[in-house]
Design a protein around this motif. Sequence first.
Motif, mmCIF file in Angstrom:
data_model
loop_
_atom_site.group_PDB
_atom_site.id
_atom_site.type_symbol
_atom_site.label_atom_id
_atom_site.label_comp_id
_atom_site.label_asym_id
_atom_site.label_seq_id
_atom_site.Cartn_x
_atom_site.Cartn_y
_atom_site.Cartn_z
ATOM 1 N N GLY A 85 -4.686 9.013 4.347
ATOM 2 C CA GLY A 85 -5.881 9.057 5.177
ATOM 3 C C GLY A 85 -5.755 8.362 6.513
ATOM 4 O O GLY A 85 -6.711 8.321 7.291
ATOM 5 N N ILE A 86 -4.577 7.835 6.825
ATOM 6 C CA ILE A 86 -4.347 7.104 8.074
ATOM 7 C C ILE A 86 -3.755 8.043 9.119
ATOM 8 O O ILE A 86 -2.848 8.821 8.828
ATOM 9 C CB ILE A 86 -3.398 5.904 7.847
ATOM 10 C CG1 ILE A 86 -4.004 4.928 6.834
ATOM 11 C CG2 ILE A 86 -3.084 5.190 9.164
ATOM 12 C CD1 ILE A 86 -5.311 4.298 7.263
ATOM 13 N N ALA A 87 -4.253 7.948 10.348
ATOM 14 C CA ALA A 87 -3.746 8.792 11.434
ATOM 15 C C ALA A 87 -2.759 8.062 12.325
ATOM 16 O O ALA A 87 -1.925 8.691 12.985
ATOM 17 C CB ALA A 87 -4.906 9.311 12.281
ATOM 18 N N LEU A 88 -2.835 6.726 12.370
ATOM 19 C CA LEU A 88 -2.015 5.927 13.284
ATOM 20 C C LEU A 88 -1.770 4.556 12.676
ATOM 21 O O LEU A 88 -2.708 3.942 12.144
ATOM 22 C CB LEU A 88 -2.724 5.795 14.633
ATOM 23 C CG LEU A 88 -2.057 5.030 15.774
ATOM 24 C CD1 LEU A 88 -2.584 5.526 17.119
ATOM 25 C CD2 LEU A 88 -2.284 3.519 15.690
ATOM 26 N N VAL A 89 -0.538 4.081 12.777
ATOM 27 C CA VAL A 89 -0.184 2.729 12.328
ATOM 28 C C VAL A 89 0.269 1.911 13.528
ATOM 29 O O VAL A 89 1.131 2.349 14.304
ATOM 30 C CB VAL A 89 0.935 2.758 11.278
ATOM 31 C CG1 VAL A 89 1.493 1.350 11.052
ATOM 32 C CG2 VAL A 89 0.434 3.319 9.965
ATOM 33 N N LYS A 91 -8.972 7.287 11.476
ATOM 34 C CA LYS A 91 -8.712 6.014 10.797
ATOM 35 C C LYS A 91 -7.307 5.524 11.153
ATOM 36 O O LYS A 91 -6.336 6.269 11.086
ATOM 37 C CB LYS A 91 -8.841 6.198 9.290
ATOM 38 C CG LYS A 91 -8.702 4.894 8.498
ATOM 39 C CD LYS A 91 -8.904 5.114 7.007
ATOM 40 C CE LYS A 91 -10.371 5.248 6.661
ATOM 41 N NZ LYS A 91 -10.560 5.198 5.181
ATOM 42 N N TRP A 92 -7.216 4.239 11.535
ATOM 43 C CA TRP A 92 -5.908 3.686 11.869
ATOM 44 C C TRP A 92 -5.704 2.351 11.178
ATOM 45 O O TRP A 92 -6.644 1.751 10.670
ATOM 46 C CB TRP A 92 -5.716 3.581 13.377
ATOM 47 C CG TRP A 92 -6.636 2.646 14.118
ATOM 48 C CD1 TRP A 92 -7.951 2.859 14.451
ATOM 49 C CD2 TRP A 92 -6.305 1.358 14.630
ATOM 50 N NE1 TRP A 92 -8.460 1.788 15.138
ATOM 51 C CE2 TRP A 92 -7.476 0.853 15.276
ATOM 52 C CE3 TRP A 92 -5.153 0.580 14.645
ATOM 53 C CZ2 TRP A 92 -7.515 -0.397 15.903
ATOM 54 C CZ3 TRP A 92 -5.181 -0.667 15.266
ATOM 55 C CH2 TRP A 92 -6.359 -1.135 15.889
ATOM 56 N N MET A 93 -4.463 1.891 11.177
ATOM 57 C CA MET A 93 -4.071 0.738 10.370
ATOM 58 C C MET A 93 -3.283 -0.271 11.193
ATOM 59 O O MET A 93 -2.496 0.096 12.069
ATOM 60 C CB MET A 93 -3.208 1.221 9.201
ATOM 61 C CG MET A 93 -2.532 0.125 8.374
ATOM 62 S SD MET A 93 -1.491 0.831 7.046
ATOM 63 C CE MET A 93 -2.782 1.369 5.909
ATOM 64 N N ILE A 94 -3.503 -1.546 10.904
ATOM 65 C CA ILE A 94 -2.624 -2.618 11.372
ATOM 66 C C ILE A 94 -1.845 -3.108 10.168
ATOM 67 O O ILE A 94 -2.424 -3.699 9.239
ATOM 68 C CB ILE A 94 -3.417 -3.790 11.988
ATOM 69 C CG1 ILE A 94 -4.271 -3.324 13.166
ATOM 70 C CG2 ILE A 94 -2.458 -4.909 12.425
ATOM 71 C CD1 ILE A 94 -5.203 -4.395 13.709
ATOM 72 N N TYR A 95 -0.531 -2.839 10.149
ATOM 73 C CA TYR A 95 0.296 -3.346 9.057
ATOM 74 C C TYR A 95 0.928 -4.662 9.513
ATOM 75 O O TYR A 95 1.481 -4.754 10.603
ATOM 76 C CB TYR A 95 1.396 -2.357 8.665
ATOM 77 C CG TYR A 95 2.109 -2.810 7.406
ATOM 78 C CD1 TYR A 95 1.625 -2.456 6.157
ATOM 79 C CD2 TYR A 95 3.226 -3.637 7.464
ATOM 80 C CE1 TYR A 95 2.239 -2.898 4.987
ATOM 81 C CE2 TYR A 95 3.848 -4.091 6.309
ATOM 82 C CZ TYR A 95 3.347 -3.719 5.073
ATOM 83 O OH TYR A 95 3.950 -4.183 3.930
ATOM 84 N N GLY A 96 0.852 -5.681 8.640
ATOM 85 C CA GLY A 96 1.250 -7.030 9.032
ATOM 86 C C GLY A 96 0.075 -7.759 9.649
ATOM 87 O O GLY A 96 0.244 -8.665 10.465
ATOM 88 N N ALA A 97 -1.141 -7.369 9.239
ATOM 89 C CA ALA A 97 -2.357 -7.924 9.839
ATOM 90 C C ALA A 97 -2.543 -9.400 9.535
ATOM 91 O O ALA A 97 -3.290 -10.086 10.237
ATOM 92 C CB ALA A 97 -3.583 -7.142 9.348
ATOM 93 N N ASN A 98 -1.864 -9.913 8.516
ATOM 94 C CA ASN A 98 -2.008 -11.328 8.166
ATOM 95 C C ASN A 98 -0.994 -12.210 8.874
ATOM 96 O O ASN A 98 -1.015 -13.426 8.733
ATOM 97 C CB ASN A 98 -1.872 -11.517 6.657
ATOM 98 C CG ASN A 98 -0.580 -10.948 6.114
ATOM 99 O OD1 ASN A 98 -0.411 -9.730 6.097
ATOM 100 N ND2 ASN A 98 0.334 -11.807 5.687
ATOM 101 N N ASP A 110 4.599 -0.030 17.405
ATOM 102 C CA ASP A 110 4.905 -1.378 16.942
ATOM 103 C C ASP A 110 5.060 -2.318 18.129
ATOM 104 O O ASP A 110 4.962 -1.904 19.289
ATOM 105 C CB ASP A 110 6.129 -1.414 16.010
ATOM 106 C CG ASP A 110 7.467 -1.226 16.715
ATOM 107 O OD1 ASP A 110 7.593 -1.562 17.912
ATOM 108 O OD2 ASP A 110 8.417 -0.729 16.067
ATOM 109 N N ILE A 111 5.283 -3.598 17.843
ATOM 110 C CA ILE A 111 5.360 -4.623 18.894
ATOM 111 C C ILE A 111 6.745 -5.271 18.904
ATOM 112 O O ILE A 111 6.889 -6.428 19.282
ATOM 113 C CB ILE A 111 4.254 -5.679 18.726
ATOM 114 C CG1 ILE A 111 4.284 -6.308 17.328
ATOM 115 C CG2 ILE A 111 2.880 -5.054 18.991
ATOM 116 C CD1 ILE A 111 3.331 -7.496 17.145
ATOM 117 N N THR A 112 7.757 -4.518 18.522
ATOM 118 C CA THR A 112 9.115 -5.050 18.475
ATOM 119 C C THR A 112 9.698 -5.263 19.872
ATOM 120 O O THR A 112 9.229 -4.692 20.857
ATOM 121 C CB THR A 112 10.043 -4.105 17.683
ATOM 122 O OG1 THR A 112 11.287 -4.764 17.447
ATOM 123 C CG2 THR A 112 10.311 -2.819 18.455
ATOM 124 N N GLY A 113 10.766 -6.045 19.915
ATOM 125 C CA GLY A 113 11.580 -6.150 21.109
ATOM 126 C C GLY A 113 13.050 -5.963 20.767
ATOM 127 O O GLY A 113 13.923 -6.285 21.560
#
Length: 349
Positions: free
Chosen positions: A65-69, A2-9, A96-99
């Motif tokens: 329960g999350i394996a990857l964010v 199970k993985w998560m997208i944080y900031g999905a909105n 993450d997708i930072t720069g």
Amino acid sequence: MKWMIYGANGYTGELIAREARKRGHQPVLAGRSAPKVESLGRELGLEARAFALDDTAALLRGLDGIALVLHCAGPFSATAKPMIDACIRAGVHYLDITGEIAVFEYAQAQSEAARKAGVVICPGVGFDVIPTDCVAAALKSALPDATHLALGFDSRSGFSPGTAKTSVEGLAQGGKVRRDGRIVQVPLAYSVRRIDFGDGEKLAMTIPWGDVSTAWYTTGIPNIEVYLPGSPSMIANARRANGFRWLIGLAPVQRFIKRRIEKTVKGPDEMLREKLPTHVWGEARNSRGTVRTARIKTSNGYSLTITGSLAVVEHLLQNEKPGGTYTPSRLVDAELVTRLPGSGAISIE
């Protein structure tokens, strides 16, 4: 797994969530705003969780329960540290997708803690910095004794709200380059030169892009600069801004500008993204004056962030990796960018 997208909105997070669903993934959608993530979750048929990053207990519960964010909530200067810390504590892989240079440096400083926890930390798995990181790795292979590395890109797409906010923060902090292995602050538009990024020669200026940090960890080349094309007036304005960076950096001014961005800035739509490819360039030089130049044409930066981040997610879901902090080319390989939709091969002269 199970993985998560944080900031999905957010602008980019939602684009990634929609593409992930198309591919058959079932990420957990998360963010601070319950109504927004729950609405998107209902639309896509995905689990949604709402929690803030400034409440450690709630954050750790949110990661249960999350394996990857895949962390997409910027500005990362405010959000990356608590999420990285929580992921290490909870044994969750972090992407993450930072720069942002400061975020890359913080992630590298946590490498030993991540190694002990068996957690992979890999910031910058979007346009920031997959293409330039792969170009840096290719140039290091082509010129192993390089002492100087210049990277850059020509992209004409507009900003998303998150990217615009990050740029405002960066403007206040001034320019950055790497000299003799150390990141040093320099004026905005510190160096100006003409560069053919792949679409004709253009005037370009140095910018404080993430590769000032990441390319060092990928290549070990001690002197690094990153360039962006700009008109003479744009470069002149950047240089004039050096005189009042202190004003832009004041907290009330930052808040005012960011509120304006939230009300007025929208990311490019799909049609515009498809029309605007990106040209990426790099140049390595050794102490004898030997020069190698690399170029690659890729899709629009936001489109590449969607496909690039998911490529790294899929790679990590399918492959066991030792804990520690990575750059994208070191986590996957230096050809990663060439396998993404809209990308050609890296050419080296």
